[in-house]
Design a protein around this motif. Structure first.
Motif, PDB file in Angstrom:
ATOM      1  N   TYR A  79       0.600  -5.778   6.817  1.00  0.00           N
ATOM      2  CA  TYR A  79       0.583  -7.051   6.239  1.00  0.00           C
ATOM      3  C   TYR A  79       1.721  -7.930   6.040  1.00  0.00           C
ATOM      4  CZ  TYR A  79       3.125  -5.088   2.033  1.00  0.00           C
ATOM      5  OH  TYR A  79       4.039  -4.742   1.520  1.00  0.00           O
ATOM      6  N   LYS A 120      -4.971  -6.012  -2.649  1.00  0.00           N
ATOM      7  CA  LYS A 120      -4.380  -4.699  -1.922  1.00  0.00           C
ATOM      8  C   LYS A 120      -3.911  -5.149  -0.474  1.00  0.00           C
ATOM      9  CE  LYS A 120      -7.509  -1.772  -4.173  1.00  0.00           C
ATOM     10  NZ  LYS A 120      -8.436  -0.380  -4.238  1.00  0.00           N
ATOM     11  N   SER A 121      -3.272  -4.484   0.086  1.00  0.00           N
ATOM     12  CA  SER A 121      -2.834  -4.543   1.516  1.00  0.00           C
ATOM     13  C   SER A 121      -2.988  -3.551   2.482  1.00  0.00           C
ATOM     14  CB  SER A 121      -1.024  -4.969   1.607  1.00  0.00           C
ATOM     15  OG  SER A 121      -0.401  -3.676   1.179  1.00  0.00           O
ATOM     16  N   SER A 122      -2.680  -3.647   3.447  1.00  0.00           N
ATOM     17  CA  SER A 122      -2.852  -2.670   4.401  1.00  0.00           C
ATOM     18  C   SER A 122      -1.704  -2.879   5.650  1.00  0.00           C
ATOM     19  CB  SER A 122      -4.399  -2.876   5.250  1.00  0.00           C
ATOM     20  OG  SER A 122      -4.286  -3.980   5.888  1.00  0.00           O
ATOM     21  N   ALA A 123      -1.472  -1.704   6.486  1.00  0.00           N
ATOM     22  CA  ALA A 123      -0.397  -1.653   7.398  1.00  0.00           C
ATOM     23  C   ALA A 123      -0.556  -3.062   8.394  1.00  0.00           C
ATOM     24  CB  ALA A 123      -0.775  -0.609   8.375  1.00  0.00           C
ATOM     25  N   TYR A 127       0.848  -1.116  -0.088  1.00  0.00           N
ATOM     26  CA  TYR A 127       0.027  -0.061  -0.141  1.00  0.00           C
ATOM     27  C   TYR A 127       0.816   1.346  -0.122  1.00  0.00           C
ATOM     28  CZ  TYR A 127       1.175   0.544   4.920  1.00  0.00           C
ATOM     29  OH  TYR A 127       1.760   0.771   6.248  1.00  0.00           O
TER      30      TYR A 127
END
Length: 254
Positions: A130, A125-128, A100
């Motif tokens: 991951y 998609k990814s997030s904090a 991200y």
């Protein structure tokens, strides 16, 4: 006196630029903001910054942009801090998580998958956080920046995307360039270029300054072997080739 706002990527690879800007007389006419790569172009678009160290993958979102410096973030081979991390070999990967924080690198991995590896992945998609919990089995992930120094210790397969690009194209890869959306006074541009160049020439001082932040990292090898800062003709050719393939990819993507 006008103060120019500068959006600078907050990774180890850009610390020489930060050092140059903070230790040169230009410091009296600038304000520096440290951002993740995916935010620098947005700040230029939203007029929150006058100058940004912008991921090359975001340049197509900036019509009329101006590259204002002879310096960049690039690599002629392995860059170390832009990778595809996996538990399994490339041919067994099914899903790829996209960082991200990135613009250029997530586009690069898709270009490589389509035109070099000839692989079809499921992109997510990814997030904090991951990179600490989501890479497992046949799910791999693109990871960029300082987090790679930890990630590279934990996974059996680390594919350096810049090295893969060099195998594919025979050209260096440019990750980010200095960009402005409006014409800057020539005197300020010259001063800016001198300041970031001073930072590049001051890598030994930067290494001494940051060594306690990066225990176990061979800073000399990273700054002088992995990262390349001068925006020369081969790098401009590599940048043009990448943007050409990225455009082709967008045309054929569903």
């Amino acid at each position: 006196m006008k103060h120019y706002s500068i959006s600078l990527i907050s990774y180890l690879n850009s610390r020489p630029f930060l050092y140059g800007l903070e230790n040169h007389p230009i410091r009296d006419s600038i304000r520096i903001f440290l951002d993740i790569p995916s935010k620098t172009a947005i700040k230029l678009i939203d007029h929150q910054a006058d100058i940004g160290l912008v991921p090359v993958g975001a340049l197509t979102d900036l019509p009329g942009h101006r590259i204002i410096s002879d310096y960049c973030i690039s690599a002629a081979g392995a860059v170390r801090t832009v990778v595809l991390a996996s538990d399994v070999p490339l041919e067994e990967i099914e899903t790829v998580l996209l960082d991200y924080q990135s613009r250029s690198s997530v586009l690069l991995v898709r270009v490589l998958a389509r035109f070099f590896w000839k692989k079809e992945f499921r992109w997510e998609k990814s997030s904090a956080g991951y990179e600490k919990k989501a890479i497992s089995g046949k799910t791999a992930a693109v990871v960029i920046g300082d987090r790679v120094f930890e990630v590279e210790k934990r996974f059996r397969y680390i594919f350096d995307l810049s090295a893969e690009w060099m195998k594919f194209s025979g050209l260096p890869f440019v990750f980010a360039v200095w960009v402005a959306m409006e014409e800057l006074p020539a005197a300020f541009r010259d001063l800016f270029n001198t300041a970031v160049g001073f930072g590049v020439k001051s890598v030994p001082e930067v290494e001494e300054l940051v060594k306690d932040e990066y225990p176990g990292v061979d800073l000399n090898s990273y700054f002088n072997g992995n990262i390349s800062y001068l925006l020369n003709d081969p790098k401009r050719q590599g940048m043009a080739r990448f943007l050409e393939l990225a455009t082709r990819l967008r045309e054929i993507m569903p």
